[in-house]
Each structure stands twice: as structure tokens, then as C-alpha cells.
Design a protein around this motif. Structure first.
Motif, PDB file in Angstrom:
ATOM      1  N   LEU A 130      -3.479  -6.116   9.896  1.00 27.24           N
ATOM      2  CA  LEU A 130      -2.547  -5.423  10.914  1.00 27.24           C
ATOM      3  C   LEU A 130      -1.106  -5.922  10.330  1.00 27.24           C
ATOM      4  CD1 LEU A 130      -3.770  -5.906  14.527  1.00 27.24           C
ATOM      5  CD2 LEU A 130      -3.745  -3.646  13.179  1.00 27.24           C
ATOM      6  N   GLU A 131      -1.088  -7.028  10.000  1.00 25.90           N
ATOM      7  CA  GLU A 131       0.354  -7.767   9.211  1.00 25.90           C
ATOM      8  C   GLU A 131       0.510  -6.960   8.067  1.00 25.90           C
ATOM      9  OE1 GLU A 131       3.710  -9.952   8.707  1.00 25.90           O
ATOM     10  OE2 GLU A 131       2.549  -9.501  10.449  1.00 25.90           O
ATOM     11  N   ASN A 132      -0.523  -6.758   7.169  1.00 21.13           N
ATOM     12  CA  ASN A 132      -0.317  -5.908   5.836  1.00 21.13           C
ATOM     13  C   ASN A 132       0.115  -4.424   6.037  1.00 21.13           C
ATOM     14  OD1 ASN A 132      -1.152  -8.382   4.817  1.00 21.13           O
ATOM     15  ND2 ASN A 132      -3.171  -7.667   4.273  1.00 21.13           N
ATOM     16  N   GLU A 133      -0.397  -3.991   7.231  1.00 20.33           N
ATOM     17  CA  GLU A 133      -0.059  -2.490   7.488  1.00 20.33           C
ATOM     18  C   GLU A 133       1.375  -2.519   8.086  1.00 20.33           C
ATOM     19  OE1 GLU A 133      -2.845  -1.254  10.225  1.00 20.33           O
ATOM     20  OE2 GLU A 133      -4.704  -1.098   8.803  1.00 20.33           O
ATOM     21  N   ARG A 134       1.933  -3.521   9.011  1.00 14.71           N
ATOM     22  CA  ARG A 134       3.048  -3.574   9.262  1.00 14.71           C
ATOM     23  C   ARG A 134       4.073  -3.652   7.881  1.00 14.71           C
ATOM     24  NH1 ARG A 134       7.021  -7.193  10.314  1.00 14.71           N
ATOM     25  NH2 ARG A 134       5.860  -8.806   9.145  1.00 14.71           N
ATOM     26  N   LEU A 135       3.655  -4.652   7.111  1.00 13.72           N
ATOM     27  CA  LEU A 135       4.546  -4.651   5.986  1.00 13.72           C
ATOM     28  C   LEU A 135       4.620  -3.434   5.382  1.00 13.72           C
ATOM     29  CD1 LEU A 135       3.627  -8.321   4.776  1.00 13.72           C
ATOM     30  CD2 LEU A 135       5.703  -7.618   5.953  1.00 13.72           C
ATOM     31  N   GLU A 136       3.723  -2.762   5.148  1.00 11.85           N
ATOM     32  CA  GLU A 136       3.488  -1.471   4.439  1.00 11.85           C
ATOM     33  C   GLU A 136       4.499  -0.242   4.886  1.00 11.85           C
ATOM     34  OE1 GLU A 136      -0.645  -0.056   3.632  1.00 11.85           O
ATOM     35  OE2 GLU A 136      -0.661  -1.240   1.687  1.00 11.85           O
ATOM     36  N   VAL A 137       4.303  -0.049   6.295  1.00 14.71           N
ATOM     37  CA  VAL A 137       5.301   0.678   7.202  1.00 14.71           C
ATOM     38  C   VAL A 137       6.605   0.269   6.982  1.00 14.71           C
ATOM     39  CG1 VAL A 137       5.743   1.359   9.392  1.00 14.71           C
ATOM     40  CG2 VAL A 137       3.192   1.265   8.844  1.00 14.71           C
ATOM     41  N   HIS A 138       6.825  -0.971   7.030  1.00 11.60           N
ATOM     42  CA  HIS A 138       8.407  -1.205   6.815  1.00 11.60           C
ATOM     43  C   HIS A 138       8.632  -0.852   5.469  1.00 11.60           C
ATOM     44  CE1 HIS A 138       8.689  -4.257  10.612  1.00 11.60           C
ATOM     45  NE2 HIS A 138       8.316  -3.038  10.840  1.00 11.60           N
TER      46      HIS A 138
ATOM     47  N   ASP B  39       7.324   7.888  -1.869  1.00 19.77           N
ATOM     48  CA  ASP B  39       6.368   6.914  -2.061  1.00 19.77           C
ATOM     49  C   ASP B  39       5.450   6.218  -1.158  1.00 19.77           C
ATOM     50  OD1 ASP B  39       8.609   5.293  -1.823  1.00 19.77           O
ATOM     51  OD2 ASP B  39       7.942   3.823  -3.340  1.00 19.77           O
ATOM     52  N   VAL B  40       4.594   7.043  -0.498  1.00 20.86           N
ATOM     53  CA  VAL B  40       3.847   6.491   0.790  1.00 20.86           C
ATOM     54  C   VAL B  40       3.017   5.415   0.189  1.00 20.86           C
ATOM     55  CG1 VAL B  40       2.089   7.395   2.482  1.00 20.86           C
ATOM     56  CG2 VAL B  40       3.939   8.908   1.360  1.00 20.86           C
ATOM     57  N   PRO B  41       2.749   4.278   0.843  1.00 29.41           N
ATOM     58  CA  PRO B  41       1.666   3.228   0.482  1.00 29.41           C
ATOM     59  C   PRO B  41       0.345   3.811   0.623  1.00 29.41           C
ATOM     60  CG  PRO B  41       3.371   2.518   2.037  1.00 29.41           C
ATOM     61  CD  PRO B  41       3.527   3.833   1.943  1.00 29.41           C
ATOM     62  N   PRO B  42      -0.748   3.239  -0.358  1.00 31.66           N
ATOM     63  CA  PRO B  42      -1.942   3.672  -0.555  1.00 31.66           C
ATOM     64  C   PRO B  42      -2.754   3.809   0.700  1.00 31.66           C
ATOM     65  CG  PRO B  42      -1.238   2.519  -2.284  1.00 31.66           C
ATOM     66  CD  PRO B  42      -0.282   2.214  -1.311  1.00 31.66           C
ATOM     67  N   SER B  43      -2.646   2.910   1.613  1.00 34.07           N
ATOM     68  CA  SER B  43      -3.399   2.791   2.808  1.00 34.07           C
ATOM     69  C   SER B  43      -3.040   3.776   3.770  1.00 34.07           C
ATOM     70  CB  SER B  43      -3.358   1.269   3.503  1.00 34.07           C
ATOM     71  OG  SER B  43      -2.121   1.176   3.911  1.00 34.07           O
ATOM     72  N   ILE B  44      -1.861   3.992   3.854  1.00 33.87           N
ATOM     73  CA  ILE B  44      -1.167   5.165   4.615  1.00 33.87           C
ATOM     74  C   ILE B  44      -1.348   6.513   4.262  1.00 33.87           C
ATOM     75  CG2 ILE B  44       0.830   6.073   5.740  1.00 33.87           C
ATOM     76  CD1 ILE B  44       1.837   3.070   5.745  1.00 33.87           C
ATOM     77  N   ALA B  45      -1.371   6.709   3.014  1.00 37.74           N
ATOM     78  CA  ALA B  45      -1.731   7.914   2.419  1.00 37.74           C
ATOM     79  C   ALA B  45      -3.054   8.373   2.615  1.00 37.74           C
ATOM     80  CB  ALA B  45      -1.464   7.801   0.928  1.00 37.74           C
TER      81      ALA B  45
END
Length: 244
Positions: free
Chosen positions: A44-52, A63-69
Motif C-alpha cells: 500500500l505504501e508503494n502504491e501511495r508513492l506511485e500515485v503521488h 507517464d503512468v506508473p506500471p502497476s497503475i497502468a
């Protein structure tokens, strides 16, 4: 000397071990649960950092982060969503470049302008792999070319500037060939002849300034596909599908 023989645990020790085993097992289970929860919290922390990191002062970055893409691409309306996002970002970058050019009261080199637009090609390529995506990707690539055309500076006769334009158009052409191939595979109702004329019209305009070719491989692929489809059913030895 005879080997030492280890004595078996006495009955009291054995009874103790049997008594505490359920508690030991429970402790191990709880420790595993804690480890799983820690891993989940870290995810969850990694996802939060990716969203930010995906958000800048004007909204979402292109450039969308890979996990979100990966999550976005799995949605039914993924192509339309990604297209809207890319179209907006391309428009913003194009506007910023023109505004900077006005503020400087001088033209920005084509190489700088092209560099900013080329960064969108990977995401446009990703868009073309989604269902209905090739149709959107086709228009976005033409939009990138149109943005450079509207940048001006066509009549400068600057050799380096013209070379930068040709290089940029060549990259667009290479990306577009794959988009066209995928678009034909979707068998959509597509007025290809009209699109060919659309590209040819721009090519004729740029030719007046010594800039050519303009999407040559794309036009060749589109014409061959049109010829192939217009030929109708024929013996295999008489006609073969176009090769890209």
C-alpha cells in the motif's frame, strides 16, 4: 571407546513439549500473519508513492506508473480513458511550448519541440494494444505531427531544423505502421481512403518547404491493405496479404 548414546527425553520433558506445542503453533501462525500484514502495508505504501509521483501541479502526468497502468488497462473503457488522458496531456504540453515561445519572443528549435512530443509515443503504443485503442492511437500520432507543423519555422531553411523535423516524422511513421496494422486487424468501419488523402494533403504542404517524406511507410501499408481488400477473394497464389 564406545560411542555416546543420547538418552531419550524423559516423560516430563515430553509432556511439556506436547503441552506447549499448540501455543507454539499459534505463535508461528500469528508471526506469519504479522509478516503478511507488513508486506501488505508495504505494498500500500508503494502504491501511495506511485500515485503521488503520478500527480503534478496540473494533474496526472502522462507517464503512468506500471502497476497503475496494469489496473487501468484491464478496465472495459481502458482505451477511451487512456486516450482522453493522453490527448489532454499532449494539448497541455503543446500549449506550454507555444506560450514559452511567445514569452521568449523567439522560436523554439524543432529538436526541442520534437523531443517533448516524442515522449508520448510509448504510451500511444500501449494504447494501440487495447481494444479499440488503435483508432485513438492513429489520431494521436497525427496530432503529434500536426503540433510540430503548427510550431512554425517551416520557412527558416535551417538545415539542422529541417533534419530534426524529418527525424521526428520518421519516428512517428515507424510507430504509425504498427498502429495501422492493429487497426486493420480490428475490422472496424474505417474510411481508409479519406485518411490517406488527409495525410497526403499535409505531405504536399510540407513538400513545399523541402520536408519529405511524410508518413511514407504508413501510406504504403494503408494503400496495400486497401488494394488487397478491394481485390476480393482470389486464389492464394494470385494474391498475398500485405506485409508490414
Amino acid at each position: 571407546m564406545s560411542p555416546k548414546v543420547e538418552s531419550a527425553p524423559d516423560l516430563l520433558t515430553r509432556a511439556f513439549n506436547e503441552a506447549v506445542r499448540p501455543f507454539s503453533d499459534k505463535i508461528e501462525q500469528l508471526e506469519q500473519q504479522v509478516a503478511d500484514l507488513q508486506a501488505w502495508v508495504q505494498q500500500l505504501e508503494n502504491e501511495r508513492l506511485e500515485v503521488h509521483s503520478w500527480i503534478d501541479k496540473r494533474g496526472l502526468r502522462p507517464d503512468v506508473p506500471p502497476s497503475i497502468a496494469k489496473i487501468m488497462d484491464a478496465q472495459p473503457d481502458a482505451a477511451a480513458t487512456l486516450n482522453a488522458q493522453l490527448d489532454r496531456k499532449i494539448t497541455i504540453v503543446n500549449f506550454d511550448l507555444h506560450r514559452l515561445q511567445d514569452d521568449l519572443n523567439d522560436s523554439i528549435s524543432s529538436s526541442h519541440f520534437a523531443s517533448a512530443m516524442t515522449k508520448f509515443l510509448p504510451d500511444i503504443s500501449r494504447l494501440s494494444t487495447l481494444t479499440t485503442g488503435p483508432r485513438f492511437a492513429f489520431d494521436l500520432i497525427l496530432k503529434l505531427g500536426g503540433n510540430l507543423n503548427s510550431h512554425g519555422g517551416l520557412d527558416t531553411n535551417d538545415a539542422s531544423d529541417l533534419a530534426a523535423r524529418r527525424d521526428f516524422y520518421s519516428k512517428l511513421d515507424a510507430a504509425m505502421v504498427e498502429v495501422v496494422r492493429r487497426r486493420f486487424q480490428e475490422n472496424e468501419e474505417w474510411p481508409v481512403a479519406r485518411e490517406i488523402k488527409r495525410i497526403e494533403k499535409t505531405a504536399a504542404y510540407l513538400r513545399n518547404f523541402g520536408i519529405e517524406p511524410y508518413f511514407p511507410s504508413t501510406l504504403d501499408a494503408m494503400r496495400r491493405e486497401v488494394d488487397f481488400r478491394q481485390a476480393g477473394p482470389v486464389p492464394p497464389q494470385a494474391h498475398s496479404p500485405p506485409r508490414y
